[in-house]
Design a protein around this motif. Structure first.
Motif, PDB file in Angstrom:
ATOM      1  N   UNK A   1      -1.815   3.120 -19.787  1.00  0.00           N
ATOM      2  CA  UNK A   1      -0.704   2.278 -19.699  1.00  0.00           C
ATOM      3  C   UNK A   1      -0.694   1.548 -18.233  1.00  0.00           C
ATOM      4  N   UNK A   2       0.030   0.937 -18.229  1.00  0.00           N
ATOM      5  CA  UNK A   2      -0.004   0.077 -17.004  1.00  0.00           C
ATOM      6  C   UNK A   2       1.281  -0.065 -16.308  1.00  0.00           C
ATOM      7  N   UNK A   3       1.548   0.041 -14.971  1.00  0.00           N
ATOM      8  CA  UNK A   3       2.876   0.008 -14.294  1.00  0.00           C
ATOM      9  C   UNK A   3       2.392  -1.128 -12.976  1.00  0.00           C
ATOM     10  N   UNK A   4       3.097  -2.185 -13.112  1.00  0.00           N
ATOM     11  CA  UNK A   4       2.657  -3.232 -11.963  1.00  0.00           C
ATOM     12  C   UNK A   4       4.245  -3.621 -11.478  1.00  0.00           C
ATOM     13  N   UNK A   5       4.165  -4.006 -10.028  1.00  0.00           N
ATOM     14  CA  UNK A   5       5.123  -4.685  -9.367  1.00  0.00           C
ATOM     15  C   UNK A   5       4.941  -6.010  -9.961  1.00  0.00           C
ATOM     16  N   UNK A   6       6.010  -6.850  -9.991  1.00  0.00           N
ATOM     17  CA  UNK A   6       6.107  -8.002 -10.199  1.00  0.00           C
ATOM     18  C   UNK A   6       5.731  -8.953  -9.346  1.00  0.00           C
ATOM     19  N   UNK A   7       6.089  -9.138  -8.063  1.00  0.00           N
ATOM     20  CA  UNK A   7       5.610  -9.918  -6.978  1.00  0.00           C
ATOM     21  C   UNK A   7       4.187  -9.182  -6.361  1.00  0.00           C
TER      22      UNK A   7
ATOM     23  N   UNK B   1       0.809  -1.239   0.090  1.00  0.00           N
ATOM     24  CA  UNK B   1      -0.054   0.041   0.068  1.00  0.00           C
ATOM     25  C   UNK B   1       0.684   1.462   0.086  1.00  0.00           C
ATOM     26  N   UNK B   2       1.973   1.346   0.852  1.00  0.00           N
ATOM     27  CA  UNK B   2       2.690   2.314   0.853  1.00  0.00           C
ATOM     28  C   UNK B   2       3.561   2.656  -0.502  1.00  0.00           C
ATOM     29  N   UNK B   3       4.033   1.431  -1.201  1.00  0.00           N
ATOM     30  CA  UNK B   3       4.596   1.837  -2.511  1.00  0.00           C
ATOM     31  C   UNK B   3       3.483   2.268  -3.481  1.00  0.00           C
ATOM     32  N   UNK B   4       2.406   1.639  -3.364  1.00  0.00           N
ATOM     33  CA  UNK B   4       1.473   2.146  -4.236  1.00  0.00           C
ATOM     34  C   UNK B   4       0.916   3.459  -4.114  1.00  0.00           C
TER      35      UNK B   4
ATOM     36  N   UNK C   1       2.967   5.943  -2.928  1.00  0.00           N
ATOM     37  CA  UNK C   1       4.029   6.774  -3.431  1.00  0.00           C
ATOM     38  C   UNK C   1       4.222   6.795  -4.966  1.00  0.00           C
ATOM     39  N   UNK C   2       3.758   5.750  -5.776  1.00  0.00           N
ATOM     40  CA  UNK C   2       3.905   5.950  -7.058  1.00  0.00           C
ATOM     41  C   UNK C   2       2.719   6.481  -7.558  1.00  0.00           C
ATOM     42  N   UNK C   3       1.546   6.344  -7.329  1.00  0.00           N
ATOM     43  CA  UNK C   3       0.419   7.008  -7.546  1.00  0.00           C
ATOM     44  C   UNK C   3       0.452   8.419  -7.464  1.00  0.00           C
ATOM     45  N   UNK C   4       1.177   8.954  -6.211  1.00  0.00           N
ATOM     46  CA  UNK C   4       1.409  10.376  -5.868  1.00  0.00           C
ATOM     47  C   UNK C   4       2.502  11.083  -6.834  1.00  0.00           C
ATOM     48  N   UNK C   5       3.433  10.081  -7.166  1.00  0.00           N
ATOM     49  CA  UNK C   5       4.463  10.862  -7.987  1.00  0.00           C
ATOM     50  C   UNK C   5       4.023  10.959  -9.507  1.00  0.00           C
ATOM     51  N   UNK C   6       3.061   9.524 -10.068  1.00  0.00           N
ATOM     52  CA  UNK C   6       2.374  10.179 -11.288  1.00  0.00           C
ATOM     53  C   UNK C   6       1.532  11.160 -11.617  1.00  0.00           C
ATOM     54  N   UNK C   7       0.747  11.357 -10.306  1.00  0.00           N
ATOM     55  CA  UNK C   7      -0.203  12.620 -10.339  1.00  0.00           C
ATOM     56  C   UNK C   7       0.398  13.798 -10.435  1.00  0.00           C
ATOM     57  N   UNK C   8       1.589  14.208  -9.801  1.00  0.00           N
ATOM     58  CA  UNK C   8       2.470  15.165  -9.856  1.00  0.00           C
ATOM     59  C   UNK C   8       2.825  15.469 -11.307  1.00  0.00           C
ATOM     60  N   UNK C   9       3.177  14.514 -12.079  1.00  0.00           N
ATOM     61  CA  UNK C   9       3.338  14.655 -13.466  1.00  0.00           C
ATOM     62  C   UNK C   9       2.132  14.874 -14.261  1.00  0.00           C
ATOM     63  N   UNK C  10       0.953  14.814 -13.795  1.00  0.00           N
ATOM     64  CA  UNK C  10      -0.156  14.982 -14.747  1.00  0.00           C
ATOM     65  C   UNK C  10      -1.037  14.018 -15.037  1.00  0.00           C
ATOM     66  N   UNK C  11      -0.554  12.897 -14.699  1.00  0.00           N
ATOM     67  CA  UNK C  11      -1.330  11.673 -14.931  1.00  0.00           C
ATOM     68  C   UNK C  11      -2.702  11.489 -14.178  1.00  0.00           C
ATOM     69  N   UNK C  12      -3.534  10.692 -14.722  1.00  0.00           N
ATOM     70  CA  UNK C  12      -4.791  10.382 -13.963  1.00  0.00           C
ATOM     71  C   UNK C  12      -4.379   8.725 -13.652  1.00  0.00           C
ATOM     72  N   UNK C  13      -4.592   8.596 -12.375  1.00  0.00           N
ATOM     73  CA  UNK C  13      -4.075   7.200 -11.753  1.00  0.00           C
ATOM     74  C   UNK C  13      -5.231   6.331 -11.125  1.00  0.00           C
ATOM     75  N   UNK C  14      -5.381   5.232 -11.569  1.00  0.00           N
ATOM     76  CA  UNK C  14      -6.102   4.165 -10.843  1.00  0.00           C
ATOM     77  C   UNK C  14      -5.438   3.172 -10.275  1.00  0.00           C
ATOM     78  N   UNK C  15      -5.506   3.001  -8.842  1.00  0.00           N
ATOM     79  CA  UNK C  15      -4.541   2.252  -8.007  1.00  0.00           C
ATOM     80  C   UNK C  15      -5.166   1.016  -7.444  1.00  0.00           C
ATOM     81  N   UNK C  16      -4.540  -0.150  -7.600  1.00  0.00           N
ATOM     82  CA  UNK C  16      -5.168  -1.454  -7.379  1.00  0.00           C
ATOM     83  C   UNK C  16      -3.924  -2.324  -6.686  1.00  0.00           C
ATOM     84  N   UNK C  17      -4.216  -2.765  -5.617  1.00  0.00           N
ATOM     85  CA  UNK C  17      -3.437  -3.815  -4.862  1.00  0.00           C
ATOM     86  C   UNK C  17      -3.314  -5.026  -5.596  1.00  0.00           C
ATOM     87  N   UNK C  18      -4.136  -5.614  -6.476  1.00  0.00           N
ATOM     88  CA  UNK C  18      -4.302  -6.596  -7.280  1.00  0.00           C
ATOM     89  C   UNK C  18      -4.965  -6.570  -8.695  1.00  0.00           C
TER      90      UNK C  18
END
Length: 198
Positions: free
Chosen positions: A115-121, A83-86, A88-105
């Motif tokens: 576009x999709x940005x996903x953790x591997x594990x 959740x913390x990494x999710x 942090x990543x979402x906050x960074x992308x929003x600062x760049x002007x992206x619209x972000x949909x956050x999911x833990x799975x």
């Protein structure tokens, strides 16, 4: 090239990092302009930028489509079970002007992403490659995607390399992620050195 400076024979060493022309080239590319450079030893360098429409002498009009960064409005689906990494990543992308949909799975339905940005594990039965494959099925097209991981086992890296999906090592440098997403937004292919070998 970035950080490259041509050294003159007897000329005194100039200050600088070798970034100026690389920045000019990148900005010109974003604006759809052409850059030509001609150098003559001992005489200097001429830089010509062409392709700007002129509405009247001396007045430059930049097309509306090129007035904002390509990431502005880019819809990115971010998947991470931490959740913390999710966040942090979402906050960074929003600062760049992206619209972000956050999911833990795996999302339950398509989210209309560009576009999709996903953790591997992802801590479950599905890993990042599985989630990307299923999201692409839900969206109905080959959504550009990237994997973030700290894994280094040869078998995992071989599987990631075979997927053709760009890989960024954790912790991913923001500039690398931004450059990759900008390439997605502009429709560029991911450079080979940003795949699992990077």
């Amino acid at each position: 090239d970035e950080f490259y400076r041509a050294e003159g024979g007897d000329a005194p060493k100039a200050d600088g990092l070798g970034l100026g022309l690389a920045i000019v080239r990148r900005l010109a590319g974003l604006l759809g302009l052409e850059v030509e450079i001609a150098s003559a030893a001992g005489r200097g360098t001429t830089l010509r930028i062409s392709g700007l429409p002129l509405s009247e002498p001396g007045a430059v009009t930049v097309p509306r489509a090129h007035r904002q960064h390509p990431l502005t409005g880019l819809r990115v689906c971010v998947v991470d079970d931490d959740a913390e990494v999710l966040a942090a990543t979402a906050t960074l992308l929003k600062r760049w002007g992206c619209e972000v949909a956050e999911f833990t799975g795996l999302p339950e339905a398509a989210c209309g992403c560009d576009a999709i940005v996903s953790d591997f594990d992802l801590g479950g039965d599905l890993d990042g490659l599985d989630v990307i494959a299923r999201l692409r099925e839900m969206e109905g097209w080959e959504v550009p995607a990237a994997i973030l991981t700290g894994r280094s086992e040869p078998e995992t890296l071989k599987r990631l390399a075979g997927s053709g999906i760009p890989l960024l090592r954790k912790p991913a440098h923001p500039a690398e992620l931004r450059a990759l997403l900008t390439g997605f937004a502009l429709g560029d292919e991911a450079p080979e050195d940003e795949t699992a070998a990077s």
